[in-house]
Motif scaffolding. Structure first.
Motif, PDB file in Angstrom:
ATOM      1  N   ASN A  40       0.828  -1.210   0.000  1.00 38.20           N
ATOM      2  CA  ASN A  40       0.000   0.000   0.000  1.00 38.20           C
ATOM      3  C   ASN A  40       0.859   1.255   0.000  1.00 38.20           C
ATOM      4  OD1 ASN A  40      -2.331  -1.524  -0.026  1.00 38.20           O
ATOM      5  ND2 ASN A  40      -2.702  -1.338   2.168  1.00 38.20           N
ATOM      6  N   VAL A  41       1.922   1.252   0.794  1.00 35.74           N
ATOM      7  CA  VAL A  41       2.829   2.404   0.817  1.00 35.74           C
ATOM      8  C   VAL A  41       3.437   2.602  -0.565  1.00 35.74           C
ATOM      9  CG1 VAL A  41       5.000   3.320   1.740  1.00 35.74           C
ATOM     10  CG2 VAL A  41       3.306   2.304   3.282  1.00 35.74           C
ATOM     11  N   ARG A  42       3.924   1.527  -1.180  1.00 34.44           N
ATOM     12  CA  ARG A  42       4.514   1.630  -2.528  1.00 34.44           C
ATOM     13  C   ARG A  42       3.512   2.218  -3.516  1.00 34.44           C
ATOM     14  NH1 ARG A  42       5.876  -3.782  -1.539  1.00 34.44           N
ATOM     15  NH2 ARG A  42       7.977  -3.974  -0.699  1.00 34.44           N
ATOM     16  N   GLN A  46       3.734   5.878  -5.561  1.00 38.15           N
ATOM     17  CA  GLN A  46       3.690   5.993  -7.020  1.00 38.15           C
ATOM     18  C   GLN A  46       2.587   6.949  -7.478  1.00 38.15           C
ATOM     19  OE1 GLN A  46       6.009   4.931  -9.130  1.00 38.15           O
ATOM     20  NE2 GLN A  46       7.023   4.291  -7.245  1.00 38.15           N
ATOM     21  N   GLN A  47       1.410   6.822  -6.885  1.00 40.91           N
ATOM     22  CA  GLN A  47       0.288   7.694  -7.255  1.00 40.91           C
ATOM     23  C   GLN A  47       0.558   9.143  -6.857  1.00 40.91           C
ATOM     24  OE1 GLN A  47      -2.449   6.867  -9.025  1.00 40.91           O
ATOM     25  NE2 GLN A  47      -1.618   4.815  -9.263  1.00 40.91           N
ATOM     26  N   ALA A  48       1.136   9.332  -5.693  1.00 43.22           N
ATOM     27  CA  ALA A  48       1.381  10.685  -5.188  1.00 43.22           C
ATOM     28  C   ALA A  48       2.346  11.444  -6.098  1.00 43.22           C
ATOM     29  CB  ALA A  48       1.929  10.633  -3.765  1.00 43.22           C
ATOM     30  N   LYS A  49       3.322  10.759  -6.660  1.00 38.06           N
ATOM     31  CA  LYS A  49       4.271  11.430  -7.562  1.00 38.06           C
ATOM     32  C   LYS A  49       3.537  12.052  -8.744  1.00 38.06           C
ATOM     33  CE  LYS A  49       7.602   7.944  -6.996  1.00 38.06           C
ATOM     34  NZ  LYS A  49       8.625   7.110  -7.589  1.00 38.06           N
ATOM     35  N   HIS A  65       5.783  20.143  -5.971  1.00 35.08           N
ATOM     36  CA  HIS A  65       5.481  18.950  -5.178  1.00 35.08           C
ATOM     37  C   HIS A  65       5.783  17.730  -6.036  1.00 35.08           C
ATOM     38  CE1 HIS A  65       3.867  21.635  -2.275  1.00 35.08           C
ATOM     39  NE2 HIS A  65       3.556  20.640  -1.485  1.00 35.08           N
ATOM     40  N   ASN A  66       7.031  17.652  -6.421  1.00 37.64           N
ATOM     41  CA  ASN A  66       7.481  16.561  -7.263  1.00 37.64           C
ATOM     42  C   ASN A  66       8.262  15.550  -6.428  1.00 37.64           C
ATOM     43  OD1 ASN A  66       9.841  17.914  -6.732  1.00 37.64           O
ATOM     44  ND2 ASN A  66      10.157  18.625  -8.821  1.00 37.64           N
ATOM     45  N   LYS A  67       8.839  14.566  -7.117  1.00 38.23           N
ATOM     46  CA  LYS A  67       9.574  13.509  -6.423  1.00 38.23           C
ATOM     47  C   LYS A  67      10.647  14.091  -5.502  1.00 38.23           C
ATOM     48  CE  LYS A  67      12.568   9.580  -7.314  1.00 38.23           C
ATOM     49  NZ  LYS A  67      13.258   8.775  -8.312  1.00 38.23           N
ATOM     50  N   ARG A  68      11.373  15.102  -5.957  1.00 33.35           N
ATOM     51  CA  ARG A  68      12.445  15.684  -5.145  1.00 33.35           C
ATOM     52  C   ARG A  68      11.886  16.297  -3.863  1.00 33.35           C
ATOM     53  NH1 ARG A  68      16.607  13.948  -4.709  1.00 33.35           N
ATOM     54  NH2 ARG A  68      16.062  13.989  -2.557  1.00 33.35           N
ATOM     55  N   TYR A 102       4.438  12.099   1.400  1.00 25.29           N
ATOM     56  CA  TYR A 102       3.964  12.033   0.018  1.00 25.29           C
ATOM     57  C   TYR A 102       2.570  12.603  -0.197  1.00 25.29           C
ATOM     58  CZ  TYR A 102       7.941   9.547  -1.835  1.00 25.29           C
ATOM     59  OH  TYR A 102       9.198   9.243  -2.268  1.00 25.29           O
ATOM     60  N   THR A 103       1.784  12.747   0.852  1.00 25.44           N
ATOM     61  CA  THR A 103       0.390  13.169   0.657  1.00 25.44           C
ATOM     62  C   THR A 103       0.054  14.508   1.299  1.00 25.44           C
ATOM     63  OG1 THR A 103      -0.369  11.965   2.622  1.00 25.44           O
ATOM     64  CG2 THR A 103      -0.386  10.768   0.525  1.00 25.44           C
ATOM     65  N   HIS A 104       1.020  15.169   1.929  1.00 21.92           N
ATOM     66  CA  HIS A 104       0.714  16.334   2.764  1.00 21.92           C
ATOM     67  C   HIS A 104       0.008  17.471   2.035  1.00 21.92           C
ATOM     68  CE1 HIS A 104       4.636  17.548   1.116  1.00 21.92           C
ATOM     69  NE2 HIS A 104       4.212  18.787   1.331  1.00 21.92           N
ATOM     70  N   ASP A 105       0.146  17.600   0.746  1.00 21.81           N
ATOM     71  CA  ASP A 105      -0.519  18.697   0.031  1.00 21.81           C
ATOM     72  C   ASP A 105      -1.253  18.246  -1.222  1.00 21.81           C
ATOM     73  OD1 ASP A 105      -0.425  21.114   1.363  1.00 21.81           O
ATOM     74  OD2 ASP A 105       1.519  21.695   0.560  1.00 21.81           O
TER      75      ASP A 105
END
Length: 169
Positions: A40-42, A46-49, A65-68, A102-105
């Motif tokens: 689920n974390v994985r 992936q979706q959050a990116k 709000h990208n991968k970096r 990954y989901t904060h915004d």
């Protein structure tokens, strides 16, 4: 402050993930639950990116709000998290830390349909959004001046600022 790496290339290089990935299972049911939690974390990562890239589409002044950015958030968590505290975290707590980074915004990302509805005054959303800029008198005056001067970049930034304020509320 604990010595740790803060520039990660991937979430799975963090101490949070490493600890979660190596967490021992008590029995087969526990193993299934841990495997599902990790999967689920994985999946969320992936979706959050993809969703994170949408945050700045209509708000150019907003932090990328990208991968970096997500990895920088994990780097900060990693740097602030003492080893003793990490050892005391449960797998769910470790997962929640990663998910928070990954989901904060992600709620700031608008789909094309949501954006269109906000800018269509025949919709309830559009009618509500049309009233929102009333509280931004100085910004609206600046937008008028910048439009007259043909400065689309700064107009977009100010309009994005007003939009981001609306979405936050």
């Amino acid at each position: 402050m604990p010595r740790c790496k803060t520039k990660f290339a991937s979430y799975d290089q963090t101490r949070l993930w490493t600890h979660l990935a190596q967490y021992p299972a008590n029995d087969s049911d526990h193993k299934v639950a841990l495997d599902q939690l990790r999967a689920n974390v994985r999946q969320v990562v992936q979706q959050a990116k993809h969703i994170g890239d949408l945050v700045v589409r209509h708000m150019p002044q907003y932090t990328l709000h990208n991968k970096r950015h997500f990895l920088n958030m994990l780097g900060i968590m990693d740097a602030l998290l003492p080893e003793e505290t990490l050892r005391q975290l449960t797998p769910l707590e470790e997962a929640l830390c990663i998910l928070a980074a990954y989901t904060h915004d992600l709620g700031m990302a608008l789909t094309a349909d949501e954006y269109d509805k906000l800018h269509d005054t025949s919709t309830p959303e559009g009618q509500q959004y049309a009233r929102h800029p009333d509280g931004f008198g100085e910004e609206l005056r600046q937008i008028e001046r910048l439009q007259a001067a043909g400065d689309r970049t700064r107009v977009d930034a100010l309009e994005g600022y007003i939009l981001s304020d609306y979405i936050r509320r």
